[in-house]
Design a protein around this motif. Structure first.
Motif, short mmCIF file in Angstrom:
data_model
loop_
_atom_site.label_atom_id
_atom_site.label_comp_id
_atom_site.label_asym_id
_atom_site.label_seq_id
_atom_site.Cartn_x
_atom_site.Cartn_y
_atom_site.Cartn_z
N ARG A 33 -2.52 19.44 2.10
CA ARG A 33 -1.51 18.36 2.56
C ARG A 33 -1.95 16.98 1.78
O ARG A 33 -2.76 16.61 1.78
N SER A 34 -0.74 16.41 1.60
CA SER A 34 -0.81 14.75 1.07
C SER A 34 -0.97 13.88 2.29
O SER A 34 -0.82 14.51 3.51
N ILE A 35 -1.65 12.81 1.93
CA ILE A 35 -1.69 11.91 3.19
C ILE A 35 -0.50 11.58 4.07
O ILE A 35 -0.52 11.56 5.25
N THR A 36 0.57 11.46 3.25
CA THR A 36 1.87 11.16 3.81
C THR A 36 2.07 12.40 4.73
O THR A 36 2.87 12.19 6.18
N GLU A 37 2.12 13.57 4.21
CA GLU A 37 2.22 14.78 5.34
C GLU A 37 1.40 14.85 6.36
O GLU A 37 1.73 15.24 7.56
N PHE A 38 0.15 14.41 6.37
CA PHE A 38 -0.69 14.52 7.30
C PHE A 38 -0.47 13.51 8.38
O PHE A 38 -0.59 13.88 9.48
N ASN A 39 -0.08 12.45 7.90
CA ASN A 39 0.39 11.15 8.80
C ASN A 39 1.57 11.78 9.47
O ASN A 39 1.56 11.02 10.85
N ALA A 40 2.40 12.28 9.07
CA ALA A 40 3.88 12.75 9.69
C ALA A 40 3.47 13.56 10.86
O ALA A 40 4.17 13.31 11.78
N THR A 41 2.27 14.28 10.74
CA THR A 41 2.03 15.18 12.14
C THR A 41 1.62 14.49 13.11
O THR A 41 1.76 14.86 14.23
N LYS A 42 1.15 13.18 12.95
CA LYS A 42 0.72 12.05 13.99
C LYS A 42 1.76 11.44 14.46
O LYS A 42 1.34 10.80 15.54
N GLN A 43 2.84 11.25 13.83
CA GLN A 43 3.80 10.39 14.35
C GLN A 43 4.57 11.09 15.58
O GLN A 43 4.68 12.30 15.76
N LYS A 44 5.20 10.21 16.48
CA LYS A 44 5.71 10.67 17.74
C LYS A 44 7.02 11.27 17.50
O LYS A 44 7.58 12.27 17.87
N LYS A 94 0.64 -1.22 0.06
CA LYS A 94 0.02 -0.11 -0.05
C LYS A 94 0.76 1.31 0.05
O LYS A 94 0.53 2.16 -0.52
N LYS A 95 1.91 1.45 0.85
CA LYS A 95 2.90 2.49 0.73
C LYS A 95 3.45 2.76 -0.57
O LYS A 95 3.57 3.66 -1.00
N LYS A 96 3.83 1.65 -1.42
CA LYS A 96 4.60 1.81 -2.55
C LYS A 96 3.26 2.30 -3.66
O LYS A 96 3.50 3.10 -4.25
N ALA A 97 2.13 2.01 -3.30
CA ALA A 97 1.07 2.27 -4.32
C ALA A 97 0.83 3.66 -3.95
O ALA A 97 0.73 4.59 -5.01
N ARG A 98 0.98 4.13 -2.81
CA ARG A 98 0.66 5.94 -2.33
C ARG A 98 1.95 6.37 -2.97
O ARG A 98 1.49 7.51 -3.26
N GLU A 99 3.05 5.86 -2.90
CA GLU A 99 4.06 6.77 -3.47
C GLU A 99 3.96 6.89 -4.76
O GLU A 99 4.18 7.95 -5.38
N LYS A 100 3.59 5.97 -5.50
CA LYS A 100 3.32 6.22 -6.87
C LYS A 100 2.31 7.08 -7.28
O LYS A 100 2.51 7.86 -8.12
N ILE A 101 1.16 6.89 -6.70
CA ILE A 101 0.16 8.17 -6.92
C ILE A 101 0.60 9.67 -6.51
O ILE A 101 0.29 10.41 -7.34
N GLU A 102 1.16 9.44 -5.26
CA GLU A 102 1.87 10.91 -4.95
C GLU A 102 2.75 11.40 -6.01
O GLU A 102 2.78 12.35 -6.26
N ASN A 103 3.50 10.65 -6.59
CA ASN A 103 4.29 10.99 -7.76
C ASN A 103 3.64 11.44 -8.82
O ASN A 103 3.89 12.67 -9.47
N ASN A 104 2.46 10.93 -9.10
CA ASN A 104 1.66 11.33 -10.35
C ASN A 104 1.00 12.87 -9.75
O ASN A 104 0.88 13.69 -10.74
N ILE A 105 0.38 12.78 -8.83
CA ILE A 105 -0.03 14.12 -8.14
C ILE A 105 1.05 15.29 -8.46
O ILE A 105 0.55 16.17 -8.97
#
Length: 264
Positions: free
Chosen positions: A67-78, A12-23
């Motif tokens: 923000r992208s999903i990755t950037e949003f999730n980064a705000t929740k990381q410790k 799923k992470k690789k699929a998100r990275e591919k979509i993010e690159n297309n975005i």
């Protein structure tokens, strides 16, 4: 070589990275259209149709500063992204020196960073945090079963020693034009009679084995292999330690190995 199937989360992470690159590519294309006269510009729908996985609403939101999903999730990381990058660099550098990080070591290092950032009342990472960290950084850090590396060998691998070695090769072999048939390379491997347990540890990606520092003072059997630079090879040599030669040691010698017994 048989490869293990990737976990669903990594897929799923690789699929998100591919979509993010297309975005990102679609955003660049949209900004390029804004330079053109208004009547010649392509709309959001036409641009998104050119890139797989990009939705009109997603592109509009990102263009407007979302923000992208990755950037949003980064705000929740410790740990912040910068902290995780430092932790990754530490794991890679330590693995190069044979000082491997187990999952517990990675967790302890993460908690040490949090303690330094937030004081003694910090909130420690959870049990599954290490697995999620390794999946986020799969292209930089990978887990291995460790192999043993003696401390003396690990300490000898440094820039000064490596340069000195190649200086000797240049002076004694290259400059003197030593022919290949007079150049031999020898390596030895020790096989311990008592097997030490391996551990699951993290190290730099794209390596086959992960050395682990450890003592080398246990009794073992030594195998020597010598290969000539012209492509030929000497018979392998196996050295046993013992005061009595056992007949079964020399049975089934399919490799025609030369055997030596050290009476110590």
């Amino acid at each position: 070589m048989v490869k293990h199937a990737e976990s669903k989360s990594k897929q799923k992470k690789k699929a998100r990275e591919k979509i993010e690159n297309n975005i990102r590519r679609a955003m660049e294309a949209y900004r390029a259209e804004l330079i053109k006269p208004k009547e010649q510009r392509l709309g959001l729908r036409k641009i998104t149709a050119m890139y797989d996985g990009v939705m009109v609403g997603t592109l509009r939101n990102r263009v407007e500063g979302g923000r992208s999903i990755t950037e949003f999730n980064a705000t929740k990381q410790k740990l912040s992204r910068e902290d995780e990058e430092q932790l990754t660099a530490l794991i890679q550098l330590s693995s190069d020196r044979g000082l491997v990080f187990t999952h517990d070591d990675i967790r302890n290092a993460a908690n040490a960073i949090l303690r330094q950032r937030h004081g003694p009342q910090f909130e420690a990472v959870g049990i599954q945090w290490v697995h999620r960290y390794l999946e986020r950084h799969y292209s930089e850090v990978k887990t291995y079963w460790s192999t043993h590396l003696d401390c003396q060998r690990a300490d000898c691998l440094n820039p000064v020693a490596v340069k000195k070695w190649f200086d000797i090769i240049e002076k004694e072999i290259v400059a003197k034009k030593v022919p290949p048939e007079l150049i031999f390379g020898m390596d030895e491997s020790g096989f311990q009679l008592a097997n030490d347990a391996k551990v699951r540890c993290a190290g730099r990606t794209n390596r086959k084995l992960q050395p682990r520092r450890g003592g080398a003072n246990r009794e073992n059997i030594t195998a020597l292999v010598t290969i000539c630079a012209d492509g030929t090879a000497l018979k392998p040599l196996v050295i046993f330690k013992g005061q009595h030669v056992m007949t079964r040691w020399t049975e089934n010698n399919v490799a025609d190995v030369r055997q030596v017994y050290a009476y110590l």
